[in-house]
Design an enzyme around this catalytic site. Structure first.
Site, PDB file in Angstrom:
ATOM      1  CD  GLU A  48      37.784  -3.128   9.212  1.00  0.00           C
ATOM      2  OE1 GLU A  48      37.103  -2.134   8.871  1.00  0.00           O
ATOM      3  OE2 GLU A  48      38.347  -3.217  10.306  1.00  0.00           O
ATOM      4  CD  GLU A  59      31.533   4.630   8.222  1.00  0.00           C
ATOM      5  OE1 GLU A  59      32.667   4.967   8.593  1.00  0.00           O
ATOM      6  OE2 GLU A  59      31.085   3.479   8.364  1.00  0.00           O
TER       7      GLU A  59
END
Lengths: 289, 409
Positions: A48, A59
């Protein structure tokens, strides 16, 4: 739906699969290229690549910092695609980014000045140009952390058109009805979020992982577990619990940010994680949680 | 199920982990707020009266009316407890969280107005409360940080980015994604994923409902125009909502023109917050709406002398009402807002918030287009802005500023 999925095949053929994440452009696109190739050599089965967005709400601090470094290094969607075009790796590549980045690519939208007529036509936000360019560069799939199944129809259609997988995240809070809705749109693999919260390396494997894998058992798609995986031992436990793959991001970004020999260390880390996953697959009896 | 979009705007662009919480919130909103289950709405109104000081007056501004040769009425949201309209929403959501059985409140704040309103509401209803606030804002809004602490709230500085509202929202969403099972996120404006924009509007729409009745009583008819400032847009939607179906009433959303309307794409900075006038469509903080963004889709840093208007997004319903032509977006720059701040203080004895001063600045600039009967929403009082105003006034030669030579220099 993508019936001939390169991603699904990569996971099944390399079972148990190691899926790695890096933010593209951290600290530069040239270095990302070397790092991705190191992960590929070390045993990553799927890679990824994060296309940085200024507001990464899913995040934790590690990937936020990576995204800031990538943005400061001038990483743009076009340079990102050039990197992907340039990469020579065996593992299929996925792009992970936030929905606004996908919508704006090729939309021709420019900030308007006051002098410009506000009614002047421009192409509205549209996922199609991004997906077209992604397919052109050989990307195999897309993950969008801020796109739930409810809003995914336009991107799903664009991905189907170009033969790309659209990977969805299954959270510990996802209940039965939502699970059906998500799995009816998901392809490639199910991204099982190991715990509530944001991304980031943790010291243990959560019990939510076992619960989530049990709930997903009836769906015929590979399951990979991410959020908090940092060591070979975690990989072993997760695979032993029934996962088809493990996803590792923040622990690799720590290496990018701190190591003096990141290429060698990334390759070694991939090797350690893949080894852990394989030990989990070869375990004689599945351990009860 | 309630509609999750306004035309092509709105929606729910959030991580999957939050979706079940949004479903739960939507269900609670429909039962308690729309259907008054367990008497929620009655309790909310009662508390807004006794604790919040509602209804607020609609006051004829005699000297402004004379100055503009028209009838100018001020909706006095500066008189709500806490000094701004923010409590309407904060109290509504904290009370709703209590009805939902949540144990903890979190909220973001920019300048600290929503944070202080939430902290007050949480203290009033005895709920633990944590506020996320950008580092820059913490440092420049110290009195509000103290106010929140005094009401018992934790204040968590956010170090990321430029350390303002946008980063505070990001961090609050991250907390919520971790604690969603026990925690309610009291979002501070008509922004974010559905059902927040609709629900916050409903809590704020008391502003326009009162004003509509009051102007009919006091002036004998509906106004020609309603003018309100717009950052995220909660006082704007609050003031406009009751008038949206009154086609003869013009609605003006006044944004912060800052120092210039151009975006510096290289630096990722817009020296304004004129999202409705200059923004383009995209997704931020859970909703499709108009945004200040680069061509690639990166969100740019906004700017205004008024911290409460300083945001790169705007509520999706306002984007929709602008797109359909029902609401007219206009903007007022820093200097005109400062002049309007001084003017209202001197002419009417009301020190307005710098946010509200933008609405008043538009009346000064465009009163000839607004008709004979105008309602201006004074969304808050300006005591919080005195430091900023002193500093910014010294840098400029402002016609409306008072002489402060009384101080030793």
């Amino acid at each position: 739906m993508n019936t001939d999925s390169e991603i699904e095949r990569a996971i099944r053929e390399n079972h148990p699969a190691l899926i790695t994440y890096l933010t593209a452009g951290d600290p530069s696109l040239e270095e990302t290229k070397a790092y991705v190739e190191a992960l590929d050599r070390g045993g990553a089965d799927l890679i990824e690549l994060g296309l940085p967005f200024s507001e990464p709400i899913a995040e934790g601090p590690t990937i936020q910092a990576a995204i800031n470094r990538a943005l400061e290094a001038g990483t743009t969607p076009e340079r990102f695609f050039e990197l992907v075009d340039d990469l020579e790796v065996e593992a299929p590549l996925l792009v992970m980014t936030y929905y606004n980045m996908i919508l704006q690519y090729g939309s021709g939208a420019e900030p308007r000045s006051a002098e410009r007529d506000a009614t002047e036509p421009q192409n509205g936000p549209d996922p199609e140009p991004f997906v077209e360019r992604a397919a052109e560069t050989g990307l195999a799939g897309i993950i969008v952390p801020d796109l739930p199944a409810e809003e995914a129809a336009p991107l799903r259609a664009a991905c189907d058109e170009r033969g790309l997988d659209l990977v969805f995240i299954v959270a510990p809070t996802t209940n039965g009805e939502r699970l059906d809705r998500i799995m009816s749109q998901a392809s490639g693999f199910a991204y099982v979020q190991a715990r509530l919260g944001t991304t980031g390396a943790r010291a243990d494997v959560s019990s939510a992982t076992h619960d989530s894998l049990a709930r997903l058992e009836e769906y015929d798609v590979p399951k990979a577990v991410g959020f908090g995986v940092s060591e070979g031992e975690h990989a072993r436990e997760i695979v032993e619990a029934g996962a088809d793959g493990v996803i590792v991001g923040s622990a690799l970004i720590d290496i990018v940010a701190e190591s003096e020999t990141p290429v060698a260390d990334l390759e070694a880390k991939a090797c350690e994680l893949k080894g852990g996953a394989e030990r989990g697959a070869n375990a004689p009896e599945p351990e009860q949680p | 199920m309630s509609e999750s979009t306004f035309g092509s705007y709105g929606g729910q662009y959030v991580p999957e982990a939050l979706m079940p919480a949004l479903e739960e919130l939507e269900d609670a909103y429909e039962r308690y707020v729309l259907e008054n289950e367990d008497g929620f709405v009655d309790e909310f109104r009662e508390r807004m009266r006794d604790f919040g000081g509602r209804p607020t007056p609609l006051q004829r501004a005699d000297r402004l009316s004379e100055r503009y040769d028209s009838e100018i009425y001020l909706k006095r949201e500066d008189l709500v407890h806490g000094g701004a309209h923010k409590l309407n929403n904060a109290l509504g959501q904290v009370l709703l969280a209590k009805y939902m059985g949540k144990e903890r409140i979190i909220a973001e704040t920019g300048a600290g107005q929503h944070g202080t309103a939430t902290a007050m509401a949480a203290a009033h209803l005895d709920m633990p409360c944590e506020i996320y606030m950008g580092r820059t804002d913490v440092n420049r809004q110290r009195p509000n940080v103290y106010r929140m602490r005094m009401n018992g709230a934790e204040v968590n500085p956010v170090e990321a980015g430029r350390g303002t509202l946008k980063e505070a929202i990001n961090e609050t969403m991250r907390d919520w994604a971790t604690t969603v099972e026990t925690t309610h996120y009291v979002i501070g404006s008509v922004v974010g994923p559905h059902p927040f924009p609709t629900m916050v509007r409903d809590f704020q729409s008391v502003i326009g409902e009162e004003a509509r009745e009051q102007i009919r009583g006091q002036a004998g008819r509906l106004p020609d125009s309603v003018v309100a400032c717009a950052g995220g847009g909660s006082n704007t939607m609050g003031a406009f909502h009751a008038f949206v179906d009154d086609e003869d009433v013009s609605l003006y959303a006044v944004e912060a023109g800052g120092s210039s309307l151009e975006i510096d794409e290289r630096e990722g900075v817009a020296p304004n917050s004129a999202t409705l006038s200059t923004g383009t469509d995209g997704v931020l903080h859970g909703a499709m709406t108009k945004l200040l963004q680069s061509g690639d889709g990166q969100i740019v840093e906004s700017h205004s002398v008024s911290a409460g208007l300083d945001y790169a997004g705007v509520g999706p319903e306002l984007s929709h009402l602008v797109e359909t032509g029902r609401v007219t977006p206009v903007n007022v720059d820093d200097e005109a807002a400062l002049n309007a701040f001084h003017r209202l203080s001197r002419l009417e004895g009301i020190i307005p918030a710098l946010e509200s001063a933008h609405a008043l600045g538009h009346v000064e600039e465009a009163h000839e287009d607004l008709g004979d009967l105008v309602v201006v929403n004074v969304s808050g009082r300006g005591d919080k802005d005195l430091e900023t105003v002193l500093e910014e006034t010294e840098k400029r030669d402002l016609g409306a500023a008072p002489d402060v030579e009384v101080f030793d220099s």
